[in-house]
Write a protein that holds these residues in place. Structure first.
Motif, PDB file in Angstrom:
ATOM      1  N   ARG A  47       0.841  -1.186   0.000  1.00 20.74           N
ATOM      2  CA  ARG A  47       0.000   0.000   0.000  1.00 20.74           C
ATOM      3  C   ARG A  47       0.882   1.243   0.000  1.00 20.74           C
ATOM      4  O   ARG A  47       2.044   1.173   0.397  1.00 20.74           O
ATOM      5  N   THR A  60      -8.039  -2.843   1.244  1.00 22.69           N
ATOM      6  CA  THR A  60      -8.430  -1.486   1.614  1.00 22.69           C
ATOM      7  C   THR A  60      -7.242  -0.686   2.126  1.00 22.69           C
ATOM      8  O   THR A  60      -6.256  -1.236   2.621  1.00 22.69           O
ATOM      9  N   ASP A  65     -11.699  11.823  -0.964  1.00 22.23           N
ATOM     10  CA  ASP A  65     -11.239  10.451  -1.193  1.00 22.23           C
ATOM     11  C   ASP A  65     -11.987   9.475  -0.283  1.00 22.23           C
ATOM     12  O   ASP A  65     -12.034   9.651   0.932  1.00 22.23           O
ATOM     13  N   HIS A 100     -11.343   6.136   0.254  1.00 25.30           N
ATOM     14  CA  HIS A 100     -10.639   4.941   0.706  1.00 25.30           C
ATOM     15  C   HIS A 100     -10.748   4.729   2.216  1.00 25.30           C
ATOM     16  O   HIS A 100     -11.002   3.614   2.678  1.00 25.30           O
ATOM     17  N   ARG A 101     -10.551   5.787   2.983  1.00 23.23           N
ATOM     18  CA  ARG A 101     -10.624   5.657   4.449  1.00 23.23           C
ATOM     19  C   ARG A 101     -12.019   5.191   4.878  1.00 23.23           C
ATOM     20  O   ARG A 101     -12.162   4.378   5.797  1.00 23.23           O
ATOM     21  N   ASP A 107     -14.188   3.388   3.045  1.00 19.76           N
ATOM     22  CA  ASP A 107     -14.432   2.011   2.615  1.00 19.76           C
ATOM     23  C   ASP A 107     -13.626   0.994   3.410  1.00 19.76           C
ATOM     24  O   ASP A 107     -13.977  -0.189   3.437  1.00 19.76           O
ATOM     25  N   MET A 108     -12.548   1.446   4.031  1.00 17.50           N
ATOM     26  CA  MET A 108     -11.737   0.536   4.835  1.00 17.50           C
ATOM     27  C   MET A 108     -12.515  -0.065   5.994  1.00 17.50           C
ATOM     28  O   MET A 108     -12.340  -1.228   6.354  1.00 17.50           O
ATOM     29  N   ASN A 124      -7.301  12.939   4.841  1.00 10.30           N
ATOM     30  CA  ASN A 124      -6.072  12.221   4.488  1.00 10.30           C
ATOM     31  C   ASN A 124      -4.850  13.126   4.443  1.00 10.30           C
ATOM     32  O   ASN A 124      -3.778  12.703   4.009  1.00 10.30           O
ATOM     33  N   PRO A 137      -3.181   6.025  -4.654  1.00 12.55           N
ATOM     34  CA  PRO A 137      -4.461   5.633  -4.041  1.00 12.55           C
ATOM     35  C   PRO A 137      -4.574   6.123  -2.603  1.00 12.55           C
ATOM     36  O   PRO A 137      -3.623   6.045  -1.833  1.00 12.55           O
ATOM     37  N   ALA A 138      -5.727   6.641  -2.253  1.00 12.38           N
ATOM     38  CA  ALA A 138      -6.077   7.160  -0.922  1.00 12.38           C
ATOM     39  C   ALA A 138      -5.446   8.515  -0.627  1.00 12.38           C
ATOM     40  O   ALA A 138      -5.642   9.051   0.454  1.00 12.38           O
TER      41      ALA A 138
END
Length: 480
Positions: free
Chosen positions: A211, A237, A347, A349-350, A352-353, A399, A452-453
């Motif tokens: 990651r 994730t 974003d 990503h956080r 969806d984690m 982020n 990403p993220a």
């Protein structure tokens, strides 16, 4: 025969007594050297926040003397010179431990971490100045992933053995006056067992290697919980997100907590933080964590330390009231609530984690204990946070993808796509830490918004204001 039997019986009794005494002594020494707990106590709430145990020493705590010498023995695995300081870890003058680290005897001295390691901010007015510490503030410098990787790499090194760690010129024997017995315990038990634990630790964090790097001032707080504590399968994730302030929690009562609002209970949040820092269900220091919670409720946000144009700020206050207050002022109808990600556009990503599966597992994890997790949840957005102490929260967004407030009020396509974070010299003009130039590049971590993220998109509120209105608004935001 009777005489012989009597003597034999007495001898057998004597031998048995010797064996019992020997085994009792062995058990007593074993308890004293490996299990005996010596409570630590700091009368000052601030000192307790910085150095008090939250129960993290038992599972993830390193033997203190090993932890102390590792940077001298394996400096090549650190990002630069200066030992642990190269990871953004800070010492207060005269203190044995760095801020955010505890020391507790559980048989032998062990090191742990505290909430303060991620939640102590620093800033400087110039490169030559010593940092000002702001306890409960979000660290912009601590590199947690770098710290974890340092321990992982050191454990994999073939030199990680008793001879090297004890007897090299920078080893334990040269910094600690260990007794003969303690040296044997370190040689044959403590060092080999610690190596095994660290190699398992290495494997349990291998998911980080595929990651994007978190960099200083950022963490992935819940993926380790999912994978290490709750035993959920490793997924793809990315939870990388900025560290958050903990000050003024009393005024935040009733607000959703964490970037995505996955909690609404400060008590549960504090307990979850301790578990994430290495405490176990049994070692969790509930009383000590309650002291931390009481402390962060009362600590006020830090006042802006530079000059403010009060007349311009007065103009900015009207703009804030019309454009920002409903989401970011105390008493605003949406302040402290979760705004759907489709609206805010940042974003995801956080968000969806954290999954419903993780929520269910965390609730089950607390079953059978005096503490429990009942308010943890899954949401569909990010919290519209109150802006107290906003000046010291740089970089911005969940982020940390926007280096300054001036940049945040630019449309996303005009925001910096690369900058350096982790340099704590403050820029009062842009209202953020200096993030470009040779000094920032030398001390910082290159943040790339294309990864990403790491996206800096979204939160377009206020980007359509005039230049004059933006300037006035930022001047007012300095006062919060």
């Amino acid at each position: 025969m009777a005489i012989f039997s009597g003597k034999f019986g007495k001898n057998l009794t004597a031998i048995g007594l010797v064996v019992v005494l020997f085994l009792g002594t062995l058990v007593g020494v074993g308890w004293f050297k490996f299990l005996r707990e010596v409570p630590t106590f700091y009368a000052s709430p601030e000192q307790h926040f910085n150095y008090g145990s939250i129960g993290a020493e038992a599972r993830d705590g390193m033997p203190y003397w090993m932890w102390l010498v590792l940077p001298r023995l394996f400096p090549e695995y650190l990002p630069g010179p200066g030992g642990y300081a190269s990871l953004g870890i800070s010492w207060e003058p005269g203190e044995e431990l760095p801020i955010g680290f505890s020391k507790k005897v559980i048989g032998f001295p062990r090191q742990g971490i505290t909430c303060a390691v991620c939640h102590t901010a620093t800033y400087r007015n110039s490169p030559e100045e010593n940092p000002t510490f702001v306890y409960t503030g979000p660290s912009s410098r601590f590199n947690l992933q770098g710290y974890i990787n340092f321990l992982r790499s050191s454990a994999r090194d073939p030199r990680f053995n008793a001879d090297y760690i004890l007897n090299s010129s920078n080893g334990i024997s040269y910094v600690a006056g260990l007794s003969w017995l303690d040296k044997q315990l370190y040689r044959f038990l403590i060092i080999p067992i610690t190596k095994t634990i660290l190699l398992n630790f290495d494997e349990s964090f291998s998911w980080m290697d595929v990651r994007p790097d978190q960099g200083p001032g950022r963490i992935a707080p819940f993926n380790p919980v999912k994978f290490r504590i709750l035993g959920l399968p490793i997924d793809d994730t990315i939870g990388n997100s900025d560290m958050m302030p903990l000050w003024n929690e009393q005024q935040h009562e009733g607000f959703a907590l964490h970037w995505d609002g996955l909690e609404t209970s400060l008590t549960e949040t504090a307990l979850e933080g301790a578990l994430g820092d290495g405490a176990t269900q049994k070692s969790l220091d509930v009383e000590g964590i309650a002291r931390v919670e009481d402390y962060i409720r009362k600590v006020p946000p830090p006042a802006y330390p530079y000059a403010i144009d009060t007349q311009l700020a007065e103009t900015g206050s009207l703009i804030f009231e019309n454009s920002c207050a409903s989401c970011h002022a105390f008493g605003g109808e949406r302040t402290g609530t979760v705004i759907p990600v489709e609206e805010i556009g940042t974003d995801r990503h956080r968000l969806d984690m954290w999954t419903q599966e993780a929520v269910d597992a965390y609730k089950a994890y607390s079953e059978g204990y005096d503490w429990e997790f009942t308010e943890i949840r899954k949401t569909n957005g990010y919290v519209s946070v109150a802006l107290d102490g906003l000046w010291l929260r740089s970089p911005y967004l969940h982020n940390g993808s926007v280096p300054s407030l001036v940049d945040l009020f630019e449309s996303p396509e005009n925001r910096p796509t690369e900058f350096y974070r982790g340099y704590d010299v403050y820029d009062p003009v842009k209202m953020g830490f200096i993030s470009t130039g040779p000094e920032a590049e030398k001390a910082g971590f290159r943040y790339d918004t294309s990864l990403p993220a790491n996206s800096n998109q979204g939160h377009v509120y206020g980007t359509d204001l005039s230049t004059q209105d933006k300037t006035a608004l930022i001047e007012y935001l300095k006062m919060l």
